[in-house]
Enzyme design. Structure first.
Site, short mmCIF file in Angstrom:
data_model
loop_
_atom_site.label_atom_id
_atom_site.label_comp_id
_atom_site.label_asym_id
_atom_site.label_seq_id
_atom_site.Cartn_x
_atom_site.Cartn_y
_atom_site.Cartn_z
N GLU A 98 10.12 1.29 7.96
CA GLU A 98 10.68 0.06 8.53
C GLU A 98 11.69 0.33 9.64
OE1 GLU A 98 10.14 0.61 5.35
OE2 GLU A 98 8.63 -0.90 4.86
N HIS A 142 9.79 -8.99 -4.39
CA HIS A 142 8.93 -9.86 -3.59
C HIS A 142 9.43 -11.28 -3.63
CE1 HIS A 142 6.38 -6.35 -4.43
NE2 HIS A 142 5.87 -6.59 -3.24
#
Ligand SMILES: Cc1ncc(C[n+]2csc(CCOP(=O)(O)OP(=O)(O)O)c2C)c(N)n1
Ligand SMILES: [Mg+2]
Length: 820
Positions: A543, A610
Site C-alpha cells: 500500500e 473489513h
C-alpha cells in the site's frame, strides 16, 4: 558557477578526449579544460564543506536552531550531478547539499537562509523557512500554482525528515517516464521527452532498514522503471553501527538477489567507494545510461563515506566512534582523498588548491554574513515599527514601570526573532489593561495586522488556490434520461471510470486486483481490456508504495488514481500520505503539488479488518487533502469527476456495502460533479438534527422513519465531505431550526464524531442555538467483531439511533415523550 562537462572514460589523457556534456552531446575537451573541470569540482566540494563547517558554528553560537549537513558526502554528489539532466528528478535526504549546489539550485547564501529559517521564498527557495535546513526542493509551480516547464530545469522533489519517506514517491517519479514512453498519446511536453528522464534517489545506509526502502526496491524491480538509488554509506545511523542495521553490514550484498541477469530483469547493482573520484564518475555514467535508455533500475552502494562533524548539531560523534574509526574517517575523508589524487596525478598543484580553498572560505563567510543580514532586516524593521507604537503608551498607562521594562528589553535585543516582537506587543497590551480602548487601539491594530501577515509566513498554502476556488465553483448535477434503469452501484462507478479514462489520457488507475478482474467489487470491470495494462493496472500488495507511485506520477503531470483495497488497509499508506502528500503543498509554500486521488472502500461490512472506519485518524492526519465520504456510488462518481477539475490530493471512501444497491444511471457520466464541503439534507424535520455520512446513513434514515411513528420529526443531514466541512454552515442552520444535535458515526468514541462536533459547535458556533446537550452516537472502542451479531454489538444500530434520539426528546419534553 561554471562547471565543465565530464569525461566519458578516465584513463591516460591524450591531447583531446571525447566527453559527454550535460545535454548528452559529444564534444571535445582539451587537457586544459579537463584540468579546469577537476579544479572546479574541487572548488564546489570545498565550498560545500565550508558551508557545513560554518553552518555548525552558526548553530552552536545560537543563530540557527538545528543543523544537519552534507560534509563527507561531497564527492559522489559531484559525480552524480554530471549525469543529471533537465527533466530528471531527485528524491533524496538531508545530505545532498553538494548536489543541490552542483545543479544550481542552492548556493551558500540560500544555504544559510535555510539554516536561519528565512521566510522569504526568494531568499530560501527550498521551503521559505518551513523546513529545517538540509531539506531541499526545486519549484515545479509558479507563484499562481501553474506548472513550470520541468523539462527546462533540473528538479528535486521536496525532502522529508522521516527516514525512508523519500522512497515511495521515487517509484512514481521514475514510473512516470515509463508511462510517458509507452503512451506517447499523452501530450506532456513540460514533463517528458519520450520518457528519458531518470528519477534519482538518495538514502543513508541506516535508513535502508526501513520497510519503505525494501518495498520500493522490490516494486521498482518488478516495474522496471528508470530509478537510480544511491545509498550514502557512512557505516552509522546517528550512533548506531551498521552491524545493528543491516544483515552482513552491506545493503548491496544482501540485495544481490535483485541483480539482473541476461534473461531475468532486475536491478543493476554497483558498489563504489565514496572517495574514489574516477570510479564514482564511471559508476554514475553507466547508471545514467542504463536507466535513461533502457529503463533499468540501478542501485549504487557508495561505501566508505564519512561524517567529519558527526550526525548533526545535536551531538558529537566522539561519543560513539572509537579513535581508530575517527582517524580512518580523517584519512578517508573524500575531500582529502580527492585532493591527494589531484596532486598525485599532477592535475592540480598544491598552490592552486590552496588558492581555491582561500577563495571558498571567503565566499562562504561573505555569504553567511549577507544571509544573516537579509534574514534579520525585516524583523528589525518590524521591531522598530512596534517600538513606535509602544512608546506613546508610556505616558498614558499607570503601569509605566512594567511597560518600560518590556519596551527596553525589546529595544536592547539586537537579534530579535518574530516571537520576541509579537510577544512584547501582547505583553504590553496586557500591562495596559487599565487604558481606555481608544488609547490602545493602535496597539490592537498593530497586533492584528502583524498576526495576519504571519499567516502567510507560517500557515498559508495548506491547500492550493484551485482547491479554494473549487469550494465555490458551480456544480453539474447528474442528468437522468426518462425510464433509465436502476443498476448496481458498481456499474455507475465502472461506467464513470470508463468515461474518465476516455476523457483524460493522463488518468491511470492502479491497485491490488484493479487490473485483470477490475477490482474486487468490479468497479473497473473490463477497463483493462479497453485501456491497456498500464492505464488500469494490477500492483503488488504494497500500500505505501502504491501511494508512492501516485505521488510521484502526480508530481510529473499525470493524474493517478491509486486504489487501496480496503479502508482498513489505508493504515499501511497513511504514514506516507500524512508525511508526504498532505504536507507537500504547505512545505514548499505552494511550489510543488501532487494531485493524487486515493480510492478506497470501507465502513461496515464484516469483521475486524473489513468494517473499520478509522475516519477520525484519517481526518486528523491528512489535513492538506480532501477527505470525501459519499453515501452512494453516484455521489462517489461525482467526486471523482470533480477532483479531475482541480489539483488537490484527495481520498474518496466508497461504501463497501453499497456496490450491489440499486441506483439510477446518470447520462452525463464523467462530467457531473458532487460539490466539495457541501452537506445534503436527506430528510427535513423540526425536532432534532441528525448528521452522519457513508454507510451509517441508511440506518439513520430507517431510524428516522420509525421515529416519525412516535411523532419525532428528525432532520437527517449527509455530511459527504469531511474535509472541507460544511462550508455554508447548513448544519448550524438546521440546528437553529431544531435546537438539537446528534452526530451518528461508526468510528470509535472521540474519533470522527469529535471532529464533527468540534466543527459544528466551535467552528460554526452552533452552541447558541442548542436547547439540549449535543450528543454523539458512535461505535464501541474496540474493533468491530465478526458476523451480524458482531456488527450489531459493535457499531451503532437502528435500535441505538432510535433510542438515542428518543432519549434526547424525552429529556426535552418528558410529558410528550415518556421514558421507554
Ligand atoms: C522514521 C524516522 N525515525 C527516526 C528518525 C531519526 N533519525 C534521523 S536521521 C537518522 C539516522 C539516519 O542514518 P542514515 O540513514 O545512515 O543516514 P546518515 O545520517 O548517516 O547519512 C535517524 C534515526 C527519523 N528522522 N525518521
Ligand atoms: Mg549513515
Amino acid at each position: 558557477m561554471h562547471r565543465l562537462p565530464i569525461m566519458v572514460k578516465f584513463g591516460p589523457f591524450h591531447k583531446t578526449s571525447k566527453v559527454l556534456n550535460f545535454e548528452g552531446l559529444e564534444t571535445v575537451l582539451t587537457f586544459e579544460d579537463f584540468k579546469a573541470s577537476l579544479l572546479s569540482d574541487y572548488r564546489l566540494a570545498y565550498l560545500s564543506r565550508q558551508c557545513s563547517l560554518l553552518g555548525r558554528k552558526e548553530v552552536l553560537t545560537g543563530k540557527a536552531k538545528f543543523g544537519i549537513f552534507g560534509d563527507g558526502k561531497e564527492l559522489p554528489q559531484l559525480a552524480w550531478s554530471k549525469v543529471f539532466q533537465n527533466g530528471d528528478f531527485r528524491s533524496g535526504y538531508y545530505r545532498d547539499q553538494t548536489f543541490m549546489m552542483a545543479i544550481g539550485a542552492l548556493n551558500p547564501e540560500s544555504f544559510f537562509a535555510g539554516l536561519y529559517a528565512h521566510t522569504d521564498l526568494d531568499a530560501e527557495p527550498m521551503s521559505a523557512g518551513r523546513q529545517m535546513g538540509g531539506h531541499f526542493a526545486t519549484h515545479s509551480l509558479d507563484q499562481n500554482g501553474n506548472w513550470l516547464n520541468l523539462m527546462e530545469q533540473k528538479n528535486s522533489s521536496a525532502d522529508l525528515s522521516p527516514t525512508g519517506a523519500q522512497m515511495p514517491k521515487l517509484l512514481g517519479l521514475a514510473q512516470a517516464s515509463k508511462i510517458y514512453r509507452a503512451l506517447p498519446e499523452i501530450t506532456a511536453p513540460k514533463f517528458t521527452e519520450g520518457g528519458s528522464e531518470v528519477a534519482w534517489g538518495t538514502i543513508g545506509n541506516a535508513s535502508t532498514s526501513e520497510g519503505l526502502f525494501f518495498e520500493t526496491i522490490n516494486a521498482a524491480g518488478v516495474l522496471q522503471v528508470p530509478m537510480v538509488i544511491s545509498v550514502w554509506d557512512d557505516t552509522y545511523g546517528i550512533s548506531v553501527h551498521a552491524k545493528h542495521q543491516t544483515t552482513k553490514e552491506s545493503i548491496s550484498e544482501i540485495l544481490s538477489g535483485f541483480q539482473r541477469s541476461q534473461n531475468n530483469p532486475g536491478f543493476e547493482i554497483i558498489q563504489v567507494k565514496g572517495w574514489d573520484y574516477p570510479a564514482l564518475v564511471g559508476a554514475y555514467e553507466s547508471a545514467s545510461e542504463l536507466a535513461r535508455t533502457k529503463h533499468i533500475p540501478v542501485l549504487i552502494h557508495v561505501t566508505e563515506l564519512t561524517q567529519p562533524q558527526g550526525h548533526s548539531t545535536s551531538g558529537s560523534h566522539e561519543r560513539y566512534k572509537n579513535s581508530d574509526r575517527l582517524s580512518w574517517e580523517n584519512e578517508f575523508d573524500c575531500l582529502t582523498q580527492f585532493k591527494n589524487w589531484l596532486i598525485q596525478k599532477e592535475y592540480c598543484t598544491q598552490q592552486q588548491l590552496s588558492h581555491v580553498e582561500a577563495d571558498c572560505e571567503q565566499e562562504v563567510n561573505t555569504a553567511q554574513k549577507s544571509a544573516w543580514k537579509a534574514y534579520l532586516a525585516p524583523i528589525l524593521e518590524e521591531q522598530k515599527n512596534l517600538l513606535h507604537v509602544l512608546t506613546p503608551l508610556l505616558t498614558k498607562t499607570s503601569n509605566k514601570a512594567f511597560v518600560e521594562t518590556s519596551i527596553n528589553t525589546l529595544k536592547e535585543n539586537k537579534t530579535p526573532i518574530r516571537k520576541d516582537v509579537l510577544t512584547t506587543a501582547r505583553k504590553v497590551l496586557r500591562q495596559c489593561h487599565d487604558l481606555k480602548p481608544i488609547d490602545k487601539s493602535g496597539l490592537h491594530d498593530w497586533i492584528e495586522t502583524y498576526q495576519a501577515r504571519q499567516f502567510d509566513n507560517y500557515s498559508s498554502f495548506l491547500y492550493s488556490v484551485q482547491s479554494e476556488q473549487a469550494k465555490s465553483s458551480a456544480v453539474v448535477p447528474p442528468v437522468y434520461a426518462d425510464g433509465t434503469p436502476q443498476v448496481d452501484g458498481r456499474v455507475i462507478l465502472r461506467d464513470n471510470f470508463e468515461a474518465l479514462l476516455s476523457k483524460y489520457p493522463e488518468v491511470l488507475i492502479f491497485g491490488e486486483d484493479a487490473g485483470v478482474i477490475g477490482d474486487v467489487n468490479q468497479g473497473l470491470e473490463g477497463l483493462q481490456e479497453k485501456f491497456g495494462p498500464l492505464r488500469v493496472a494490477d500492483t503488488g500488495i504494497r500500500e505505501a508504495s502504491i501511494i508512492g507511485q501516485g505521488i510521484g506520477m502526480a508530481m510529473r503531470g499525470l493524474r493517478p488514481i491509486a486504489e487501496i483495497q480496503y479502508l482498513d488497509y489505508v493504515l499501511y499508506g497513511l504514514q506516507i500520505m500524512s508525511d508526504d502528500i498532505a504536507t507537500l503543498h504547505y512545505r514548499t509554500k505552494g511550489r510543488q503539488k501532487a494531485p493524487l486521488i486515493v480510492r478506497t472502500r470501507g465502513h461496515r461490512l464484516e469483521g475486524i479488518w473489513h468494517s473499520g472506519s478509522p475516519m477520525g485518524g484519517i481526518v486528523n492526519l491528512l489535513r492538506g487533502m480532501f477527505i470525501l465520504v459519499p453515501r452512494n456510488m453516484t455521489q462517489a462518481a461525482g467526486f471523482y469527476n470533480h477532483l479531475m477539475l482541480i489539483d488537490t490530493p484527495a481520498m474518496v471512501v466508497e461504501c463497501l456495502n453499497g456496490y450491489r444497491l440499486k441506483e439510477t444511471l446518470p447520462e452525463n457520466l464523467g462530467s457531473f460533479t458532487t460539490p466539495f464541503g457541501e452537506v445534503e439534507t436527506l430528510k427535513s424535520g423540526t425536532d432534532l438534527t441528525i448528521v452522519s455520512y457513508g454507510s451509517t446513513l441508511r440506518l439513520v434514515l430507517e431510524a428516522a422513519q420509525e421515529l416519525s411513528t412516535v411523532n419525532i420529526n428528525v432532520e437527517v443531514i449527509d455530511i459527504q465531505s469531511l474535509i472541507p466541512f460544511d462550508l455554508n454552515q447548513n448544519i448550524k442552520k438546521s440546528v437553529a431550526k431544531t435546537n438539537r444535535l446528534l452526530v451518528v458515526d461508526e468510528d470509535v468514541p472521540g474519533g470522527a464524531s469529535a471532529y464533527i462536533l468540534d466543527a459544528v459547535i466551535n467552528g460554526q458556533q452552533a452552541f447558541e442555538y442548542l436547547d439540549s446537550a449535543p450528543q454523539t452516537l458512535t461505535a464501541k472502542e474496540h474493533r468491530p467483531a465478526y458476523s451480524t451479531d458482531g456488527d450489531y454489538f459493535s457499531k451503532p444500530s437502528v435500535d441505538d439511533i432510535f433510542e438515542k434520539a428518543y432519549a434526547i426528546m424525552n429529556e426535552a419534553n418528558p410529558a410528550q415523550y415518556p421514558a421507554l
